[in-house]
Design an enzyme around this catalytic site. Structure first.
Site, PDB file in Angstrom:
ATOM      1  N   ILE A   1       0.826  -1.421   0.347  1.00  0.00           N
ATOM      2  CA  ILE A   1       0.105  -0.510   0.075  1.00  0.00           C
ATOM      3  C   ILE A   1       1.005   1.185  -0.059  1.00  0.00           C
ATOM      4  O   ILE A   1       0.146   2.378  -1.047  1.00  0.00           O
ATOM      5  CB  ILE A   1      -0.729  -0.156   0.943  1.00  0.00           C
TER       6      ILE A   1
ATOM      7  N   LYS B   1      -5.224   3.107   7.328  1.00  0.00           N
ATOM      8  CA  LYS B   1      -6.521   2.822   7.939  1.00  0.00           C
ATOM      9  C   LYS B   1      -6.313   0.950   8.100  1.00  0.00           C
ATOM     10  O   LYS B   1      -5.319   0.531   7.403  1.00  0.00           O
ATOM     11  CB  LYS B   1      -8.124   2.788   7.549  1.00  0.00           C
TER      12      LYS B   1
ATOM     13  N   ASP C   1      -9.980  -5.800   7.161  1.00  0.00           N
ATOM     14  CA  ASP C   1      -9.472  -5.158   6.914  1.00  0.00           C
ATOM     15  C   ASP C   1      -9.691  -4.020   5.347  1.00  0.00           C
ATOM     16  O   ASP C   1      -9.710  -3.227   5.748  1.00  0.00           O
ATOM     17  CB  ASP C   1      -7.853  -5.913   6.514  1.00  0.00           C
TER      18      ASP C   1
ATOM     19  N   SER D   1      11.468   1.694   7.783  1.00  0.00           N
ATOM     20  CA  SER D   1      11.734   0.429   7.105  1.00  0.00           C
ATOM     21  C   SER D   1      12.561  -0.989   7.304  1.00  0.00           C
ATOM     22  O   SER D   1      14.273  -0.444   7.479  1.00  0.00           O
ATOM     23  CB  SER D   1      11.571  -0.162   5.812  1.00  0.00           C
TER      24      SER D   1
END
Length: 310
Positions: free
Chosen positions: A14, A91, A169, A36
Site C-alpha cells: 500500500i 486505516k 481490513d 523499514s
C-alpha cells in the site's frame, strides 16, 4: 509555507502503490525518508531501520505516515508525537478503540496533528452519494465487499493474526463509506464470522444492522473469491435505488451513471487534507468505522471453516 516533509514507516504494497505516488503529486508535501526493516525505498530516498535512527540523522522531518500493521502502531505513533512530528494513520487506525482514543488525547496534549485516514471516503462519487441521500428516507442498504486476499494482501501473514482484522481490513473501507453517505444512525445487530481453522481473524463475515429502516440492512465480506472484485453498496430510498460500485468510484441512481471517476485520487486527497490539517493545527480522528468493526468482532458468532493457505 515550506513543504510538509513526510517520512513513511512501513514500506509494503500500500505504501509503494498509493502513498509514495500520492505524496509526489501533492503540492506542499514531499517524501524525505522511509522507515523499514527491509532497507528498501524509492530511488533517492534514504531508508532507516527505526524512528530513532531517523531522528538521529540529518534528515529534517515534519510528519510520519504510518503504514505498519495496526497492532503495535499506537506505540510508534506516540513515539513520533513525542518527537514533535505530526502523524497520519493508514486505516484501520489501530487495533483497539481505547488505544486510538488515548492516542488522540496524546496528540491534542502535544499540539500535533493526528489524522486517522479512511481512503475510501475520498471519492467524488462518495461525496455525491452523501449529498443525494442527505434528505432521503432510507429503507434499506446492502454492502457486498469481496476480493481475492492473495491479490490484495500477498504474503501479509499479520492480517490473519488476532488484531490483524482479517476480511475486515478491506471490509472497514465499506463501513467507512456507509458511515459517510447514510444520513441515519445504524449499529451491528448480529454477525457471523467465518474463521479458517489455521487462523485467528475471519476470512469472511455476514453482518445484520439495526436502525431506522423499514427493510433489511446488511454487509457481506469475503476474502475467498478468485474472480473480479466486488465492492458495491446499494441503498434503497423511498424515491430511488442508489448504488456505489468499484469501491466507491462509480455512482448510479436507478442504473443511470451519475459519477464515473476513472482516476484514483483517494490518497492524493488524503495528503492534501493532511497538509491542510497541519497548517490549521487540527486533527481528524473518525472512529465510527472502527466501532462498527469492533462491535461485529465482539458479538459475532464464530464459525470454523477449512484451513486457508496463502
Amino acid at each position: 509555507m515550506t513543504n510538509l516533509r513526510i517520512a513513511i514507516m512501513g514500506y509494503g504494497k500500500i505504501a509503494k502503490d498509493q502513498h509514495v505516488p500520492a505524496i509526489a503529486k501533492t503540492s506542499g508535501a514531499e517524501l524525505v525518508a522511509i522507515v523499514s526493516s527491509r532497507s528498501e525505498s524509492p530511488e533517492g530516498v534514504p531508508v532507516f531501520a527505526s524512528l530513532k535512527e531517523l531522528a538521529d540523522s540529518a534528515v529534517a522531518v515534519d510528519a510520519i505516515a504510518l503504514c505498519t500493521p495496526p497492532k503495535g502502531r499506537t506505540e510508534i505513533a506516540r513515539d513520533a508525537l513525542s518527537r514533535g512530528w505530526h502523524v497520519l494513520l493508514e486505516k484501520p487506525p489501530g487495533a483497539t478503540l481505547m488505544e486510538v482514543e488515548h492516542l488522540s488525547a496524546n496528540a491534542e496534549s502535544t499540539g500535533q496533528t493526528l489524522f486517522a485516514t479512511w481512503h475510501a471516503q475520498y471519492n467524488e462519487a462518495v461525496d455525491k452519494a452523501a449529498a443525494l441521500l442527505a434528505d432521503q428516507e432510507i429503507l434499506s442498504f446492502a454492502i457486498h465487499w469481496r476480493e481475492n486476499v492473495r491479490k490484495w494482501h500477498p504474503g501479509q501473514t499479520w492480517i490473519w493474526e488476532a488484531g490483524g482484522f482479517g476480511v475486515f481490513d478491506p471490509g472497514i473501507n465499506a463501513l467507512s463509506i456507509a458511515t459517510k453517505i447514510l444520513p441515519v444512525d445504524f449499529h451491528v445487530h448480529e454477525a457471523s464470522l467465518f474463521v479458517a481453522e489455521n487462523h485467528q481473524a475471519p476470512i469472511a463475515a455476514d453482518i445484520q444492522f439495526s436502525g431506522s429502516f423499514a427493510e433489511d440492512a446488511s454487509a457481506h465480506f469475503d476474502f475467498r473469491i478468485t474472480g473480479d472484485e466486488i465492492w458495491t453498496i446499494t441503498v434503497k430510498t423511498d424515491a430511488y435505488l442508489l448504488s456505489l460500485e468499484r469501491g466507491g468510484s462509480l455512482l448510479k441512481v436507478d442504473d443511470k451513471v451519475i459519477v464515473d471517476q476513472h482516476a484514483n485520487a483517494e490518497y492524493q486527497l488524503i495528503y492534501e487534507e493532511f497538509a491542510n490539517l497541519v497548517r490549521s493545527g487540527q486533527s481528524n480522528v473518525d472512529l465510527a468505522p472502527l466501532k462498527l468493526t469492533a462491535d461485529a468482532l465482539m458479538i459475532g458468532q464464530r464459525h470454523s471453516v477449512a484451513p486457508f493457505i496463502d
